[in-house]
Design an enzyme around this catalytic site. Structure first.
Site, PDB file in Angstrom:
ATOM      1  N   TYR A  92       0.838  -1.205   0.000  1.00  0.00           N
ATOM      2  CA  TYR A  92       0.000   0.000   0.000  1.00  0.00           C
ATOM      3  C   TYR A  92       0.876   1.260   0.000  1.00  0.00           C
ATOM      4  O   TYR A  92       0.650   2.195  -0.777  1.00  0.00           O
ATOM      5  CB  TYR A  92      -0.905  -0.025   1.239  1.00  0.00           C
TER       6      TYR A  92
ATOM      7  N   LYS B  67       1.076   4.099  -2.917  1.00  0.00           N
ATOM      8  CA  LYS B  67       0.713   5.503  -2.699  1.00  0.00           C
ATOM      9  C   LYS B  67       1.916   6.431  -2.903  1.00  0.00           C
ATOM     10  O   LYS B  67       1.752   7.572  -3.365  1.00  0.00           O
ATOM     11  CB  LYS B  67       0.109   5.684  -1.305  1.00  0.00           C
TER      12      LYS B  67
HETATM   13  N1  LIG Z   1     -10.211   5.506   4.522  1.00  0.00           N
HETATM   14  C1  LIG Z   1      -9.000   5.890   4.835  1.00  0.00           C
HETATM   15  O1  LIG Z   1      -8.635   6.014   6.019  1.00  0.00           O
HETATM   16  C2  LIG Z   1      -8.004   6.239   3.782  1.00  0.00           C
HETATM   17  C3  LIG Z   1      -6.809   6.862   4.171  1.00  0.00           C
HETATM   18  C4  LIG Z   1      -5.890   7.205   3.194  1.00  0.00           C
HETATM   19  C5  LIG Z   1      -6.165   6.955   1.873  1.00  0.00           C
HETATM   20  N2  LIG Z   1      -7.334   6.328   1.519  1.00  0.00           N
HETATM   21  C6  LIG Z   1      -7.565   6.102   0.099  1.00  0.00           C
HETATM   22  O2  LIG Z   1      -8.793   6.693  -0.258  1.00  0.00           O
HETATM   23  C7  LIG Z   1      -9.353   5.974  -1.353  1.00  0.00           C
HETATM   24  C8  LIG Z   1     -10.784   5.607  -1.015  1.00  0.00           C
HETATM   25  O3  LIG Z   1     -10.764   4.765   0.135  1.00  0.00           O
HETATM   26  P1  LIG Z   1     -12.068   4.490   1.015  1.00  0.00           P
HETATM   27  O4  LIG Z   1     -11.620   4.382   2.408  1.00  0.00           O
HETATM   28  O5  LIG Z   1     -13.124   5.440   0.624  1.00  0.00           O
HETATM   29  O6  LIG Z   1     -12.398   2.991   0.531  1.00  0.00           O
HETATM   30  P2  LIG Z   1     -13.776   2.280   0.179  1.00  0.00           P
HETATM   31  O7  LIG Z   1     -13.449   0.822   0.210  1.00  0.00           O
HETATM   32  O8  LIG Z   1     -14.889   2.790   1.022  1.00  0.00           O
HETATM   33  O9  LIG Z   1     -14.031   2.750  -1.318  1.00  0.00           O
HETATM   34  C9  LIG Z   1     -13.185   2.371  -2.358  1.00  0.00           C
HETATM   35  C10 LIG Z   1     -13.991   2.242  -3.633  1.00  0.00           C
HETATM   36  O10 LIG Z   1     -13.082   1.902  -4.687  1.00  0.00           O
HETATM   37  C11 LIG Z   1     -13.683   0.894  -5.481  1.00  0.00           C
HETATM   38  N3  LIG Z   1     -12.650   0.101  -6.137  1.00  0.00           N
HETATM   39  C12 LIG Z   1     -11.735  -0.695  -5.543  1.00  0.00           C
HETATM   40  N4  LIG Z   1     -10.973  -1.282  -6.464  1.00  0.00           N
HETATM   41  C13 LIG Z   1     -11.422  -0.861  -7.678  1.00  0.00           C
HETATM   42  C14 LIG Z   1     -11.044  -1.123  -9.013  1.00  0.00           C
HETATM   43  N5  LIG Z   1     -10.055  -1.979  -9.303  1.00  0.00           N
HETATM   44  N6  LIG Z   1     -11.717  -0.511 -10.013  1.00  0.00           N
HETATM   45  C15 LIG Z   1     -12.737   0.338  -9.744  1.00  0.00           C
HETATM   46  N7  LIG Z   1     -13.147   0.617  -8.492  1.00  0.00           N
HETATM   47  C16 LIG Z   1     -12.493   0.027  -7.470  1.00  0.00           C
HETATM   48  C17 LIG Z   1     -14.507   0.057  -4.506  1.00  0.00           C
HETATM   49  O11 LIG Z   1     -15.513  -0.689  -5.168  1.00  0.00           O
HETATM   50  C18 LIG Z   1     -15.054   1.132  -3.571  1.00  0.00           C
HETATM   51  O12 LIG Z   1     -16.300   1.606  -4.020  1.00  0.00           O
HETATM   52  C19 LIG Z   1      -8.444   4.774  -1.587  1.00  0.00           C
HETATM   53  O13 LIG Z   1      -7.549   5.082  -2.630  1.00  0.00           O
HETATM   54  C20 LIG Z   1      -7.700   4.646  -0.283  1.00  0.00           C
HETATM   55  O14 LIG Z   1      -6.458   4.027  -0.460  1.00  0.00           O
HETATM   56  C21 LIG Z   1      -8.261   5.971   2.449  1.00  0.00           C
END
Ligand SMILES: NC(=O)c1ccc[n+]([C@@H]2O[C@H](COP(=O)([O-])OP(=O)(O)OC[C@H]3O[C@@H](n4cnc5c(N)ncnc54)[C@H](O)[C@@H]3O)[C@@H](O)[C@H]2O)c1
Length: 272
Positions: free
Chosen positions: A156, A160
């Site tokens: 991860y 990133k």
């Molecule tokens: N939640 C956190 O604490 C956090 C922190 C830092 C970064 N992020 C990043 O934020 C982004 C969103 O995360 P989140 O927490 O909202 O996650 P989430 O799981 O709620 O949402 C992620 C979405 O991405 C979609 N997805 C996953 N793989 C896919 C693919 N191959 N093709 C198309 N769609 C795909 C999923 O279906 C889902 O709807 C991610 O990139 C994650 O790495 C999240």
């Protein structure tokens, strides 16, 4: 620059990962600010719900790590509501949570494929129209995990860190054509992805809050507001930057809990 209101009236925005969490929050915020939003996600079922909840205009189903899907999703958006001038890459997956010695190479690669290759492919697919128009803005979703080492999170973190570099490289390549590319680096945000980790006891949210100067996890809309700012004309001279939206996580370098250095009101700190 069109006025000083932070608005996107009539502009077409494509949000990957728009079916859930941070992507859905960004889609909601952009739609509320006047954008015509296309959700792009691999999960058709959640997208159907998100279409109503976010106020988006359309959905397109596909896998961002597949080059043909990426191109088709952008083409569908162009045909149905117009060429996207705003692109948000929020689709992403978390790690398998293994140290490198115990990591499965295919599982490790899969995280890179979705998070990094997916961002690359979507930027590449949306680029021709933005560059031809001489106008556009991209926000990629990175993470605090890109900035420092997290045990068990090498795939991860590498994915990133790659997104951070891609953001800078694209800003340099596309700046002369008038297209800006930035990223936000969220800390732990209350989304289904994080809730699942808390439920599995992979994450301890009390511990996270204690290590965060603002003493709580983030809300998805706090990511959405930062993304909206970077996409907007208010950020017209900002490109190639990775904006931490992390309650001070990256700024904190001392040993132990932030509470140890508490000053000010005696009241208990607010914790999410
Ligand atoms: N939640 C956190 O604490 C956090 C922190 C830092 C970064 N992020 C990043 O934020 C982004 C969103 O995360 P989140 O927490 O909202 O996650 P989430 O799981 O709620 O949402 C992620 C979405 O991405 C979609 N997805 C996953 N793989 C896919 C693919 N191959 N093709 C198309 N769609 C795909 C999923 O279906 C889902 O709807 C991610 O990139 C994650 O790495 C999240």
């Amino acid at each position: 620059m069109s006025g000083m209101d932070l608005r996107f009236d009539g502009q077409v925005a494509m949000v990957t990962g728009g079916a859930s969490g941070i992507g859905a929050a960004i889609a909601t915020r952009l739609a509320a600010l006047g954008a015509r939003v296309a959700l792009a996600d691999r999960n058709a079922e959640s997208m159907a719900t998100a279409l109503t909840e976010t106020g988006a205009e359309m959905i397109t189903e596909g896998d961002v790590s597949d080059a043909a899907d990426a191109a088709r999703m952008v083409a569908e958006c162009e045909q149905k509501i117009g060429e996207p001038r705003l692109l948000v890459n929020a689709a992403g997956i978390a790690d398998q949570f293994h140290i490198v010695r115990d990591s499965d190479p295919d599982g490790w690669q899969h995280v890179l494929d979705v998070n990094l290759r997916g961002t690359f492919l979507m930027c590449r697919a949306a680029a021709p129209a933005m560059l031809a128009a001489g106008q556009g803005a991209v926000v990629n979703v990175s993470s605090i995990v890109a900035a420092t080492g997290f045990p068990g999170r090498s795939a991860y973190g590498v994915s990133k860190a790659g997104v951070d570099h891609l953001t800078k490289a694209l800003a340099c390549e596309w700046g002369p054509a008038g297209v800006r590319v930035n990223a936000i680096a969220p800390a732990y945000t209350r989304t289904p992805m994080v809730q699942e980790l808390i439920d599995r006891k992979t994450l301890d949210f009390g511990q996270i809050a204690r290590r965060t100067p603002l003493q709580r996890l983030a809300l998805p809309d706090e990511m959405a507001r930062a993304a909206a700012f970077l996409l907007s004309d208010w950020a017209s001279y900002i490109t190639g930057t990775v904006l931490p939206v992390d309650g001070g996580w990256q700024a904190y370098g001392a040993a132990g809990d932030v509470d140890r250095f508490r000053i000010g009101p005696e009241a208990e700190p607010t914790r999410a």
